[in-house]
Enzyme design. Structure first.
Site, short mmCIF file in Angstrom:
data_model
loop_
_atom_site.label_atom_id
_atom_site.label_comp_id
_atom_site.label_asym_id
_atom_site.label_seq_id
_atom_site.Cartn_x
_atom_site.Cartn_y
_atom_site.Cartn_z
N GLU A 45 0.83 -1.21 0.00
CA GLU A 45 0.00 0.00 0.00
C GLU A 45 0.86 1.26 0.00
O GLU A 45 0.54 2.23 -0.67
CB GLU A 45 -0.96 0.00 1.19
N TYR A 128 -6.91 5.24 5.16
CA TYR A 128 -7.00 4.33 4.01
C TYR A 128 -6.14 3.08 4.24
O TYR A 128 -6.61 1.95 4.07
CB TYR A 128 -6.55 5.03 2.70
N ASP A 146 -9.85 5.67 -1.21
CA ASP A 146 -8.71 6.32 -1.86
C ASP A 146 -9.26 7.07 -3.08
O ASP A 146 -10.47 7.25 -3.21
CB ASP A 146 -7.64 5.29 -2.25
N CYS A 200 -14.35 2.47 -13.78
CA CYS A 200 -14.79 3.83 -13.51
C CYS A 200 -13.56 4.74 -13.47
O CYS A 200 -13.24 5.37 -12.46
CB CYS A 200 -15.55 3.87 -12.17
N CYS A 207 -18.43 2.63 -18.93
CA CYS A 207 -19.76 2.50 -18.34
C CYS A 207 -20.53 1.32 -18.92
O CYS A 207 -21.34 0.70 -18.22
CB CYS A 207 -20.54 3.80 -18.51
N CYS A 210 -19.95 -1.73 -16.96
CA CYS A 210 -20.05 -1.52 -15.50
C CYS A 210 -21.20 -2.36 -14.93
O CYS A 210 -22.33 -2.30 -15.43
CB CYS A 210 -20.28 -0.04 -15.23
N CYS A 216 -26.52 3.79 -11.51
CA CYS A 216 -25.49 4.84 -11.29
C CYS A 216 -26.10 6.22 -11.52
O CYS A 216 -26.65 6.49 -12.60
CB CYS A 216 -24.31 4.62 -12.23
FE1 SF4 Z 1 -18.64 4.67 -13.07
FE2 SF4 Z 1 -21.28 4.97 -13.16
FE3 SF4 Z 1 -19.91 4.60 -15.40
FE4 SF4 Z 1 -20.23 2.61 -13.64
S1 SF4 Z 1 -21.81 3.62 -14.87
S2 SF4 Z 1 -18.35 3.18 -14.72
S3 SF4 Z 1 -20.15 3.72 -11.70
S4 SF4 Z 1 -19.75 6.33 -14.02
#
Ligand code: SF4
Length: 335
Positions: A45, A128, A146, A200, A207, A210, A216
């Site tokens: 870390e 952290y 972080d 992200c 996205c 994701c 989101c």
């Molecule tokens: Fe990030 Fe939202 Fe895109 Fe997912 S949908 S990568 S959480 S901005």
């Protein structure tokens, strides 16, 4: 009429989505993920602060070979510690790690507990790192935030306001705490970090890949690249530095810097307190610190005979500031 905004998932559903994603897509092969201990997590870390994973890996492996535990690191000399760190930059991290090992051996019998509050008594361990040790070494529930987690949470929960302010930072830590699972925090915490590092991301976030896109907030409100919000930084000042170069085919004159100076205790070209007017300019370079830029001019000069002339082949045995080492390595190739 606009579609209604789907609210963020509740903790259990978010854990499930992120843990499933991490198991299929996250990073599992990093050396510090294999049989993690409080010591190995602390080392990784601290090395990973401000440094890319790919750069850290060989340093981490060399470090664990030479200093496999708190005891061996605590017993090492500062010169040995700094030399092994050479090339990673931000040497204060190496000193903190050294001090942490000495503290753990002297005050804690070489053992760290799975308790965030007690971990924070170790020098150089902030909230952290304490959370990371709890999660990765012990699989205990403790939040960790972080830059990656901040970005993911800001977007996912649609948090506005300067993320560097204490108000927003507290809000994100509170969310991180509320969302920390009672079990499986090791995988969940890794999922949060991996999401921020690989999906992200600051620019061009993925996205479409994701696992929590549909809930989101930033995605639904078309603010992905606007979040997290950061106050514009004031431009950092520029300072000048003047160094002396006395080289010959056998080596280069170096001095060890004061503890109070920039680059404390590192070996360096001798520094002049003011710009020399009668010396020949040998070269120039610029180095950026976190709070200022340093414009360096290097002048050819003749050092006193009793100065230490380091043979070229021994240069790697000395801990040098990264830009000075780069300058000398480039020069050595031309000699
Ligand atoms: Fe990030 Fe939202 Fe895109 Fe997912 S949908 S990568 S959480 S901005």
């Amino acid at each position: 009429m606009n579609d209604p905004i789907i609210p963020p998932l509740a903790p259990v559903a978010l854990h499930h989505a992120l843990i499933t994603w991490q198991q299929q897509n996250g990073r599992h092969d990093l050396p510090w993920q294999q049989q993690p201990t409080p010591y190995s997590v602390l080392v990784s870390e601290i090395m990973l602060q401000q440094t890319q994973v790919a750069t850290v890996i060989p340093y981490y492996q060399r470090w664990l070979e030479k200093f496999p535990n708190f005891e061996s690191l605590a017993a090492a000399s500062e010169d040995d510690v700094l030399t092994l760190w050479q090339g990673l930059g931000y040497y204060s991290r190496a000193r903190n790690l050294h001090r942490a090992a000495q503290f753990v051996v002297a005050e804690r019998g070489g053992i760290l507990p799975p308790c965030s509050e007690q971990l924070r008594e170790v020098p150089g361990v902030g909230p952290y790192t304490a959370g990371a040790i709890c999660a990765f070494a012990f699989d205990h529930p403790a939040p960790l935030v972080d830059g990656n987690v901040t970005r993911f949470f800001s977007r996912y929960f649609g948090i506005t306001g300067d993320v560097t302010s204490s108000r927003v930072s507290k809000h994100i830590w509170q969310l991180a705490d509320d969302y920390t699972p009672p079990q499986n925090n090791r995988v969940y915490a890794q999922a949060l970090l991996d999401m921020g590092a690989t999906v992200c991301t600051p620019s061009q976030p993925q996205c479409h890949g994701c696992p929590v896109q549909s809930s989101c907030n930033a995605w639904q409100t078309d603010r992905v690249l606007q979040l997290p919000e950061k106050k514009k930084k004031a431009p950092i000042p520029t300072r000048a530095g003047w160094f002396g170069l006395d080289v010959d085919p056998t080596g280069v004159v170096l001095v060890q810097r004061d503890t109070a100076a920039v680059w404390p205790r590192l070996w360096c070209l001798p520094e002049f307190t003011e710009q020399p007017t009668k010396l020949e300019l040998h070269g120039e370079f610029r180095h950026t610190f976190s709070h200022y830029k340093l414009n360096v001019q290097v002048f050819t000069y003749q050092a006193a005979a009793d100065n230490r002339r380091v043979p070229w082949q021994e240069l790697t045995d000395y801990a040098l500031p990264t830009p000075i080492r780069r300058y000398l390595m480039a020069l050595k190739k031309k000699l």
